[in-house]
Design a protein around this motif. Sequence first.
Motif, short mmCIF file in Angstrom:
data_model
loop_
_atom_site.label_atom_id
_atom_site.label_comp_id
_atom_site.label_asym_id
_atom_site.label_seq_id
_atom_site.Cartn_x
_atom_site.Cartn_y
_atom_site.Cartn_z
N GLY A 1 -5.00 2.05 -8.53
CA GLY A 1 -4.08 0.94 -8.32
C GLY A 1 -3.22 0.65 -9.54
N GLY A 2 -3.82 0.67 -10.72
CA GLY A 2 -3.06 0.37 -11.92
C GLY A 2 -2.03 1.43 -12.26
N LEU A 3 -2.41 2.69 -12.17
CA LEU A 3 -1.49 3.77 -12.50
C LEU A 3 -0.54 4.10 -11.36
CD1 LEU A 3 -3.95 6.19 -14.34
CD2 LEU A 3 -2.26 4.65 -15.36
N GLY A 4 -0.75 3.49 -10.19
CA GLY A 4 0.11 3.77 -9.06
C GLY A 4 1.30 2.84 -8.93
N VAL A 5 1.47 1.89 -9.86
CA VAL A 5 2.61 0.98 -9.77
C VAL A 5 3.89 1.72 -10.15
CG1 VAL A 5 1.20 -1.01 -10.28
CG2 VAL A 5 2.30 0.21 -12.15
N GLY A 6 5.01 1.15 -9.72
CA GLY A 6 6.31 1.71 -10.06
C GLY A 6 6.80 1.22 -11.41
N GLY A 7 8.04 0.84 -11.45
CA GLY A 7 8.61 0.41 -12.72
C GLY A 7 8.83 -1.08 -12.82
N SER A 8 8.28 -1.85 -11.87
CA SER A 8 8.51 -3.29 -11.86
C SER A 8 7.22 -4.04 -12.15
CB SER A 8 9.07 -3.73 -10.49
OG SER A 8 9.19 -5.13 -10.42
N VAL A 9 7.35 -5.09 -12.95
CA VAL A 9 6.19 -5.91 -13.29
C VAL A 9 5.69 -6.67 -12.07
CG1 VAL A 9 5.36 -7.73 -14.83
CG2 VAL A 9 7.05 -6.10 -15.64
N THR A 10 6.58 -6.95 -11.13
CA THR A 10 6.19 -7.72 -9.94
C THR A 10 5.20 -6.96 -9.06
OG1 THR A 10 8.13 -6.87 -8.76
CG2 THR A 10 8.37 -8.97 -9.92
N GLU A 11 5.06 -5.66 -9.26
CA GLU A 11 4.12 -4.88 -8.47
C GLU A 11 2.68 -5.02 -8.96
OE1 GLU A 11 5.22 -0.83 -7.89
OE2 GLU A 11 7.35 -1.26 -7.93
N ILE A 12 2.51 -5.55 -10.17
CA ILE A 12 1.16 -5.59 -10.76
C ILE A 12 0.21 -6.49 -9.97
CG2 ILE A 12 -0.14 -6.26 -12.81
CD1 ILE A 12 2.16 -5.34 -14.52
N PRO A 13 0.58 -7.74 -9.62
CA PRO A 13 -0.38 -8.57 -8.86
C PRO A 13 -0.80 -7.95 -7.54
CG PRO A 13 1.40 -9.91 -9.75
CD PRO A 13 1.81 -8.49 -9.95
N ARG A 14 0.15 -7.36 -6.82
CA ARG A 14 -0.19 -6.75 -5.54
C ARG A 14 -1.10 -5.54 -5.73
NH1 ARG A 14 4.06 -4.67 -0.87
NH2 ARG A 14 2.46 -4.13 0.69
N ALA A 15 -0.81 -4.72 -6.73
CA ALA A 15 -1.65 -3.55 -6.99
C ALA A 15 -3.06 -3.97 -7.39
CB ALA A 15 -1.02 -2.68 -8.07
N THR A 16 -3.16 -5.01 -8.20
CA THR A 16 -4.47 -5.51 -8.62
C THR A 16 -5.24 -6.07 -7.44
OG1 THR A 16 -3.59 -6.03 -10.81
CG2 THR A 16 -5.65 -7.08 -10.18
N GLN A 17 -4.56 -6.83 -6.58
CA GLN A 17 -5.22 -7.40 -5.42
C GLN A 17 -5.73 -6.32 -4.47
OE1 GLN A 17 -2.70 -9.90 -3.03
NE2 GLN A 17 -4.39 -10.73 -1.84
N ARG A 18 -4.93 -5.30 -4.24
CA ARG A 18 -5.36 -4.21 -3.37
C ARG A 18 -6.55 -3.47 -3.97
NH1 ARG A 18 -0.88 -0.28 -1.28
NH2 ARG A 18 -2.74 0.44 -0.18
N ALA A 19 -6.52 -3.27 -5.28
CA ALA A 19 -7.63 -2.58 -5.94
C ALA A 19 -8.93 -3.38 -5.82
CB ALA A 19 -7.30 -2.32 -7.41
N LEU A 20 -8.83 -4.70 -6.00
CA LEU A 20 -10.02 -5.54 -5.86
C LEU A 20 -10.53 -5.56 -4.43
CD1 LEU A 20 -9.13 -8.61 -8.13
CD2 LEU A 20 -10.65 -6.70 -8.63
N ILE B 1 3.95 0.84 -16.90
CA ILE B 1 5.32 0.30 -16.92
C ILE B 1 5.94 0.43 -18.31
CG2 ILE B 1 6.63 -1.84 -16.67
CD1 ILE B 1 4.72 -2.61 -14.43
N ASN B 2 5.14 0.24 -19.36
CA ASN B 2 5.67 0.33 -20.72
C ASN B 2 5.93 1.76 -21.18
OD1 ASN B 2 5.59 -2.44 -20.97
ND2 ASN B 2 3.60 -2.47 -22.00
N GLY B 3 5.55 2.74 -20.39
CA GLY B 3 5.80 4.13 -20.74
C GLY B 3 4.75 4.77 -21.61
#
Length: 278
Positions: free
Chosen positions: A239-258, A143-145
């Motif tokens: 999961g981590g590198l597959g997020v878009g540009g929003s911080v709100t996607e991080i918890p869901r991506a982390t949960q799916r990865a776990l 997200i930070n580029g």
Amino acid sequence: MFVGITEVAGEFRNPFMRAIGRLGEMAWTQWDELRHAAAVIGTVLYVGVRPRSWVRTVRNMLARQVLAIGVEPLGFVCGVAVFVGISVVVQLSFWVGAAGQSQLLGPLLVAVVARELGPVLTNIVVIVRSSSAMATELAVLKINGDVHALEAQGSDPFLYLVMPRVLGVAVSTFCLTIIFILVAFASGYVFAAWVGKGSGDLLLFTDTVSSAVRPNDVFSILAKSILPALFAGASCCIGGLGVGGSVTEIPRATQRALTRSVAGLFVISAVVSLLTYL
């Protein structure tokens, strides 16, 4: 009358077909994620055996991952191993002695502690403690580029971000598994000797356990500690590198990865157990 029957059959068929469609879509999604993780693992292993891939930055990143994943949780892993040793090793020592089957102590200890509990519990500790942090860290970098910044500098993000993390998880999990098994056996022997439920002969106990180890046990320990760790590392990187540009996607991506990592752990462990016992 026939129109009514057709309508009823259509109403029954539509929910059924929708359920089949959702099931097929879910299965296809899981298969696609499995292929993606397998491709990441294969690329990591292929790139990892090339000496020119191990530049100083990559080596430093691998060392950082091993320190964070394999050294920092060492105390917690040893604590879990002590409880397993006290609860499992002591009980097995007591019951095989009470049943007059002391010759089964070594094979039972190897099968229960070394082959099953050690790799599974160690992988769970690594997944819960470190994999979530890995997925979150990579998502923040995305997200930070920082990923695009690496590409702009001519560096390969896969080489600097993915490979050290996946290999770091595998190496750390394998080392922690060996430590877990040794601590569980040692603590179980000490506690059993203290309460008077064991033989008290350290050399006899060591010989009983070591003589029960077979090549398939070594294969099982290696496979159950390394393969789920590789899958967990790849899943968290995806999961981590597959997020878009929003911080709100991080918890869901982390949960799916776990979730994928834990599911992969039990599936891989079950498959390895079947291959071991067949």
